[in-house]
Design an enzyme around this catalytic site. Structure first.
Site, mmCIF file in Angstrom:
data_model
loop_
_atom_site.group_PDB
_atom_site.id
_atom_site.type_symbol
_atom_site.label_atom_id
_atom_site.label_comp_id
_atom_site.label_asym_id
_atom_site.label_seq_id
_atom_site.Cartn_x
_atom_site.Cartn_y
_atom_site.Cartn_z
ATOM 1 N N GLU A 1 10.475 -4.725 4.437
ATOM 2 C CA GLU A 1 10.511 -6.132 4.014
ATOM 3 C C GLU A 1 10.223 -6.249 2.522
ATOM 4 O O GLU A 1 10.942 -6.919 1.767
ATOM 5 C CB GLU A 1 9.464 -6.953 4.778
ATOM 6 C CG GLU A 1 9.742 -7.166 6.254
ATOM 7 C CD GLU A 1 9.151 -6.076 7.134
ATOM 8 O OE1 GLU A 1 8.893 -4.954 6.615
ATOM 9 O OE2 GLU A 1 8.968 -6.328 8.337
ATOM 10 N N GLU B 1 -4.886 -6.272 14.716
ATOM 11 C CA GLU B 1 -4.350 -4.988 14.269
ATOM 12 C C GLU B 1 -5.442 -3.915 14.322
ATOM 13 O O GLU B 1 -5.161 -2.729 14.478
ATOM 14 C CB GLU B 1 -3.786 -5.106 12.840
ATOM 15 C CG GLU B 1 -2.813 -3.992 12.489
ATOM 16 C CD GLU B 1 -1.991 -4.271 11.251
ATOM 17 O OE1 GLU B 1 -0.763 -4.105 11.305
ATOM 18 O OE2 GLU B 1 -2.554 -4.663 10.218
ATOM 19 N N LYS C 1 0.839 -1.203 0.000
ATOM 20 C CA LYS C 1 0.000 0.000 0.000
ATOM 21 C C LYS C 1 0.878 1.260 0.000
ATOM 22 O O LYS C 1 0.679 2.170 -0.770
ATOM 23 C CB LYS C 1 -0.933 -0.014 1.214
ATOM 24 C CG LYS C 1 -1.770 1.226 1.326
ATOM 25 C CD LYS C 1 -2.750 1.184 2.481
ATOM 26 C CE LYS C 1 -3.334 2.577 2.679
ATOM 27 N NZ LYS C 1 -4.332 2.653 3.708
ATOM 28 N N HIS D 1 -5.359 -32.924 17.187
ATOM 29 C CA HIS D 1 -4.268 -33.785 17.642
ATOM 30 C C HIS D 1 -3.106 -32.971 18.184
ATOM 31 O O HIS D 1 -1.985 -33.482 18.304
ATOM 32 C CB HIS D 1 -3.826 -34.685 16.482
ATOM 33 C CG HIS D 1 -4.965 -35.530 15.974
ATOM 34 N ND1 HIS D 1 -5.291 -36.746 16.542
ATOM 35 C CD2 HIS D 1 -5.890 -35.300 15.018
ATOM 36 C CE1 HIS D 1 -6.354 -37.233 15.927
ATOM 37 N NE2 HIS D 1 -6.748 -36.375 14.996
ATOM 38 N N GLY E 1 -4.698 -1.706 4.710
ATOM 39 C CA GLY E 1 -3.930 -2.866 4.240
ATOM 40 C C GLY E 1 -4.634 -4.183 4.494
ATOM 41 O O GLY E 1 -4.716 -5.049 3.610
ATOM 42 N N ARG E 2 -5.168 -4.359 5.697
ATOM 43 C CA ARG E 2 -5.783 -5.652 6.042
ATOM 44 C C ARG E 2 -7.159 -5.824 5.422
ATOM 45 O O ARG E 2 -7.803 -6.850 5.600
ATOM 46 C CB ARG E 2 -5.826 -5.823 7.561
ATOM 47 C CG ARG E 2 -6.461 -4.669 8.321
ATOM 48 C CD ARG E 2 -6.126 -4.746 9.813
ATOM 49 N NE ARG E 2 -6.558 -3.569 10.567
ATOM 50 C CZ ARG E 2 -5.873 -2.441 10.686
ATOM 51 N NH1 ARG E 2 -4.711 -2.305 10.061
ATOM 52 N NH2 ARG E 2 -6.321 -1.440 11.408
HETATM 53 O O1 F6P Z 1 3.190 -2.751 9.688
HETATM 54 C C1 F6P Z 1 1.827 -2.994 9.575
HETATM 55 C C2 F6P Z 1 1.337 -2.786 8.173
HETATM 56 O O2 F6P Z 1 1.258 -1.430 7.891
HETATM 57 C C3 F6P Z 1 0.005 -3.462 7.937
HETATM 58 O O3 F6P Z 1 -1.060 -2.714 8.369
HETATM 59 C C4 F6P Z 1 0.037 -3.670 6.464
HETATM 60 O O4 F6P Z 1 -0.906 -4.627 6.046
HETATM 61 C C5 F6P Z 1 1.465 -4.114 6.272
HETATM 62 O O5 F6P Z 1 2.204 -3.377 7.220
HETATM 63 C C6 F6P Z 1 2.023 -3.906 4.909
HETATM 64 O O6 F6P Z 1 1.993 -2.553 4.536
HETATM 65 P P1 F6P Z 1 2.183 -2.123 3.043
HETATM 66 O O7 F6P Z 1 1.090 -2.721 2.238
HETATM 67 O O8 F6P Z 1 2.137 -0.628 3.051
HETATM 68 O O9 F6P Z 1 3.526 -2.638 2.589
#
Ligand code: F6P
Length: 534
Positions: free
Chosen positions: A202, A340, A196, A371, A254-255
């Site tokens: 990452e 979140e 987003k 299990h 995002g979620r």
């Molecule tokens: O760090 C949390 C967060 O902002 C989430 O809310 C989101 O889904 C995720 O990181 C990834 O964010 P982005 O889509 O901006 O990379």
């Protein structure tokens, strides 16, 4: 006396009674709701007519319906970020106008959907190719909502998967991307950078790694990259041309983003028509949430069951237990959605919460969990309300006998959790096994199940794209209702920021480029250990 007080008083009155004792005719029909072919059964809880009435009053008192209408109308209900909350607009296929700051957002949303469909069709029919031929593999690079949604739905709808193979990379741990790219052909792989914000460390790091990997083989790596983001400009900086950038508004959290461009990997896997069915499902649940009477309103009821269990009964966690191997990622998806969104300590206006925030959500598919961790659910001292999900029918006609066993196990669990096993019955069982005297008594106590443990079951004919869309939308709205009742802003996530900031500050220390001076003793010791070991 507030409604909360009355609910607490009610809980004190009824905590000693058994759920089973409530089944004296017609209960299942009353304490359940239907939406099309979905059936939500919450009769195996300790909620009675008076409790339900109080819970419905609680929702009305919190102005859930007013806030709901404000959300759908595009008002800026995400007050801490000054944003509207309009993931629902992404599935508004009829295109009825939705205004943000006086502008109808639907034309842009539908135009982007059309571009996604054209692109997906081109990839799927081989018109769009990699530099070595038709696309065989798609790698979605994203994290959190930009990973869990597409990954969960793509596996969930595996029977509909007739597009290129789908892979998902999220973790900053290089092992994730290394293991994923190993064995893929760079000349026929499409990489989707899903973020987003297009700043998440990452995702940006993994995207660069993927680009370097591709550059070793193909002349123009950017030609096999796609970006999905609400920060279109940043995608261009990464070198991805505008015709392969699919944008969305900042009114999509995002979620909550799987319904739009973040769902591109799903669309590539199952095709645009199935993706539309998925959107139709979400939209149908929106209509239900907006129009169904409160006592039949599925997201509202699920929320009220959650409030009853966590805020009133004090059950600390809630388990999501899909009896569907393809819903393996559903608990993690709902975990992000709930934790979140509602894991906050202050109300919208910054005052401390007077009630617990949202619960810990966890789970795994049945029957595997049976299990592993069900032991605690049956006999541990903590009560864990369980939310079962299951399809009446599987997708493997030749293996229908296995689906029967799956169904039987799911229903057996909710029955066992409700009924339990008394000491008397356990004694009889142990006597039948030949135990006597003190040993019989000792053994019997190990075979007692307290029972009276609440569960809900959501059942549907089969897991189609439309059904999956409806299920996700139920839970989205459930989290929204819980947030409104608690006075929380469910649509920001400031709690993830501090760790991110400290990670940036710690990176040069880990590399030995800056001194550990000033850090706490534990962090210093760990950094020194790392420096000695690397
Ligand atoms: O760090 C949390 C967060 O902002 C989430 O809310 C989101 O889904 C995720 O990181 C990834 O964010 P982005 O889509 O901006 O990379």
């Amino acid at each position: 006396m507030t409604i909360w007080d009355r609910l607490e008083e009610k809980q004190a009155q009824v905590s000693g009674r058994t759920i089973l004792s409530l089944f004296n005719g017609g209960r299942a029909g009353v304490f359940s709701a239907r939406m099309g072919d979905l059936l939500f059964d919450y009769s195996k809880t300790n909620i009675d007519a008076e409790t339900l009435d109080l819970l419905l009053k609680l929702a009305a008192d919190a102005d859930v319906f007013g806030r709901r209408d404000a959300m759908f109308a595009g008002e800026k209900i995400n007050e801490t970020e000054g944003r509207a909350v309009l993931h629902t607009a992404l599935r508004n296929l009829e295109g009825t106008p939705v205004y943000v700051d006086g502008k109808d957002v639907m034309p842009d949303i539908l135009a982007t959907l059309g571009r996604m469909e054209a692109f997906s069709t081109a990839v799927r029919n081989g018109t769009f190719t990699g530099q070595g031929g038709a696309i065989t593999d798609v790698v979605n690079i994203g994290i959190g909502g930009s990973d869990l949604g597409p990954q969960m739905t793509t596996l969930a709808l595996a029977p509909y998967h007739d597009g290129p193979r789908a892979h998902f990379v999220s973790n900053i741990d290089g092992a994730h991307i290394a293991d994923t790219l190993k064995g893929l052909n760079p000349e026929t792989t499409l990489v989707i950078v899903a973020s987003k914000t297009f700043t998440t460390i990452e995702t940006m790091t993994n995207a660069k790694t993927a680009r370097d990997w591709m550059a070793q083989t193909v002349a123009d790596p950017a030609a096999q990259f796609v970006a999905v983001s609400s920060a279109i400009g940043k995608a261009a900086e990464f070198g991805i041309p505008a015709d392969r950038v699919f944008g969305f508004g900042d009114y999509v959290g995002g979620r909550y983003s799987v319904w739009g461009p973040i769902g591109l990997s799903l669309m590539l896997a199952i095709g645009p028509d199935n993706f539309r069915d998925f959107l139709h499902g979400g939209a149908a649940m929106d209509t239900h949430f907006r129009t169904a009477a409160p006592a039949q309103n599925m997201p509202l009821l699920l929320a009220l069951v959650g409030i009853w269990h966590h805020q009133i009964c004090g059950y600390k966690t809630r388990a999501v237990l899909p009896y569907d191997q393809r819903l393996t990622h559903l608990p993690a998806y709902f975990q992000q959605l709930e934790m979140e969104s509602n894991g906050k300590s202050v109300t919208m206006d910054g005052q401390p919460l007077t009630r617990p925030s949202g619960p810990v959500v966890w789970g795994k598919p049945g029957t595997n969990g049976q299990h592993a961790f069900y032991q605690l659910i049956h006999q541990g001292t903590d009560v864990v309300p369980c939310e079962f999900l299951i399809a009446a029918k599987g997708f493997e006609p030749d293996l229908a006998h296995q689906h029967d066993l799956l169904l039987a196990n799911c229903l057996a669990q909710s029955e066992a959790l409700m009924k339990g096993r008394s000491l008397e019955v356990a004694r009889d069982l142990m006597a039948a096994k030949g135990f006597t005297g003190a040993e019989l008594e000792r053994q019997a106590r190990h075979h007692v199940f307290p029972g009276n443990r609440p569960t809900t079951t959501l059942i549907y004919p089969e897991l189609t794209p439309n059904t999956l869309g409806r299920i996700i939308a139920i839970y989205e709205h459930r989290v929204f209702v819980e947030g409104v009742i608690l006075g929380i802003n469910s649509f920001d996530q400031w709690g993830v920021e501090l760790g991110k900031e400290l990670a940036v500050a710690l990176t040069p220390l880990i590399k030995g480029e800056e001194s550990v001076e000033g850090k706490d003793g534990s962090t210093r010791m760990l950094v020194e250990y790392i420096l000695k070991s690397s």
